[in-house]
Design an enzyme around this catalytic site. Structure first.
Site, PDB file in Angstrom:
ATOM      1  N   HIS A 134     -19.851   8.845   0.927  1.00 44.51           N
ATOM      2  CA  HIS A 134     -20.275   7.640   1.540  1.00 44.51           C
ATOM      3  C   HIS A 134     -22.103   6.827   1.934  1.00 44.51           C
ATOM      4  CE1 HIS A 134     -19.805   3.716   3.790  1.00 44.51           C
ATOM      5  NE2 HIS A 134     -21.549   4.300   4.412  1.00 44.51           N
ATOM      6  N   MET A 150     -12.007   2.748  -3.986  1.00 46.28           N
ATOM      7  CA  MET A 150     -12.234   1.186  -3.097  1.00 46.28           C
ATOM      8  C   MET A 150     -10.956   1.016  -2.623  1.00 46.28           C
ATOM      9  SD  MET A 150     -14.988   1.060  -3.367  1.00 46.28           S
ATOM     10  CE  MET A 150     -15.892  -0.534  -2.646  1.00 46.28           C
ATOM     11  N   ASP A 187     -14.895   5.729   7.010  1.00 49.23           N
ATOM     12  CA  ASP A 187     -15.664   6.235   6.894  1.00 49.23           C
ATOM     13  C   ASP A 187     -15.785   6.610   8.637  1.00 49.23           C
ATOM     14  OD1 ASP A 187     -16.565   5.191   4.383  1.00 49.23           O
ATOM     15  OD2 ASP A 187     -16.631   3.764   5.081  1.00 49.23           O
ATOM     16  N   ARG A 228       0.930  -1.343  -0.392  1.00 48.44           N
ATOM     17  CA  ARG A 228       0.021   0.366  -0.289  1.00 48.44           C
ATOM     18  C   ARG A 228       0.782   1.566   0.105  1.00 48.44           C
ATOM     19  NH1 ARG A 228      -5.031  -1.081   0.396  1.00 48.44           N
ATOM     20  NH2 ARG A 228      -5.710  -3.859   1.841  1.00 48.44           N
TER      21      ARG A 228
HETATM   22  C1  GRF Z   1     -21.281   5.771  -4.726  1.00 51.57           C
HETATM   23  O1  GRF Z   1     -22.655   4.578  -4.430  1.00 51.57           O
HETATM   24  C2  GRF Z   1     -20.293   6.091  -3.609  1.00 51.57           C
HETATM   25  O2  GRF Z   1     -20.457   6.352  -2.758  1.00 51.57           O
HETATM   26  C3  GRF Z   1     -20.196   4.370  -3.109  1.00 51.57           C
HETATM   27  O3  GRF Z   1     -19.780   4.010  -4.044  1.00 51.57           O
HETATM   28  C4  GRF Z   1     -20.471   4.540  -5.477  1.00 51.57           C
HETATM   29  C5  GRF Z   1     -19.727   5.098  -6.594  1.00 51.57           C
HETATM   30  O4  GRF Z   1     -20.905   5.098  -7.678  1.00 51.57           O
HETATM   31  N1  GRF Z   1     -18.248   5.158  -2.417  1.00 51.57           N
HETATM   32  P1  GRF Z   1     -20.419   6.147  -8.775  1.00 51.57           P
HETATM   33  O5  GRF Z   1     -18.738   5.475  -9.509  1.00 51.57           O
HETATM   34  O6  GRF Z   1     -19.841   7.349  -8.234  1.00 51.57           O
HETATM   35  O7  GRF Z   1     -21.239   6.207  -9.778  1.00 51.57           O
END
Ligand code: GRF
Length: 221
Positions: free
Chosen positions: A115, A96, A151, A71
């Site tokens: 989030h 992610m 978070d 990381r």
């Molecule tokens: C969203 O629901 C965000 O809150 C979460 O992952 C999703 C990403 O969606 N962390 P996008 O790629 O912005 O369409």
């Protein structure tokens, strides 16, 4: 003649489709918006959002986390890109990967995340499933400053949606994402414009904003 608005240089970090990223890019096109999107990075080369950002003329690059042994070295590669682009504020939008604490601390007060829950409820993943399992009547989304704990950072803005009888996780996600795409640009405008900032581990707002702007604190019924 009025002086041109100084725009905060923002990078958006994504891992997937990037619909929140698109809403930030669209908002930042307004001449009076206090931020400009100068870079989009993804840890996944296949992220659909990269092509969209590039089509908007925004430098968009993949830094594949699988190319790094740990990381810390992945974070160092991100850091180098952010510095090269003279980025002042980072927006995570469906990114992610978990960062090293040192990377997060280096961006303290200068990194936001969205989030898909009303924090501090339902941290982590599968938040819509978590909300349904808990039987809450209100669910939603949160824009918060990023701290090393996942978070858990100070909250800038939240939007709530009702949980309806018969909702499944996908239906709820569809209702929440609409609010995410509205909330994130409003929250970034506040932070980039200096009306909200991190002070002693809490979010401090300018007086006008503290009177509860509907864009930052809402229930969509
Ligand atoms: C969203 O629901 C965000 O809150 C979460 O992952 C999703 C990403 O969606 N962390 P996008 O790629 O912005 O369409």
């Amino acid at each position: 003649m009025t002086a041109p608005l100084r725009k905060t240089r923002v990078a958006i970090l994504i891992s997937g489709r990037g619909s929140n990223m698109i809403s930030l890019i669209e908002a930042a096109k307004a001449p009076d918006y206090p931020a400009e999107i100068v870079l989009v990075l993804s840890n996944r080369p296949e992220a659909a959002g990269l092509a969209h950002a590039a089509s908007e003329g925004i430098p968009a690059r993949a830094i594949d986390h699988r190319d790094f042994p740990d990381r810390a070295r992945f974070d160092a590669a991100l850091q180098a890109e952010l510095e090269a682009a003279r980025v002042e504020l980072v927006c995570l939008a469906g990114f992610m990967r978990i960062f090293t604490p040192g990377f997060v601390e280096g961006w303290a007060g200068r990194m936001l995340n969205i989030h898909p829950s009303l924090l501090p409820l339902f941290r982590g993943t599968h938040t819509h499933r978590q909300a349904l399992d808990a039987g809450v009547r209100l669910h939603g989304c949160t824009v918060h400053y990023v701290v090393p704990e996942l978070d858990a950072g100070p909250i800038v803005a939240q939007a709530a949606v009702p949980v309806r009888p018969g909702d499944d996780a996908d239906g709820l996600a569809d209702r929440v994402i609409v609010q995410e795409r509205r909330l994130y640009p409003a929250a970034l405008a506040l932070v980039a414009g200096g009306s909200a900032r991190l002070e002693d581990g809490r979010v401090a707002f300018d007086g006008d904003v503290a009177r509860a702007d509907g864009a930052l604190l809402s229930l969509a019924v």
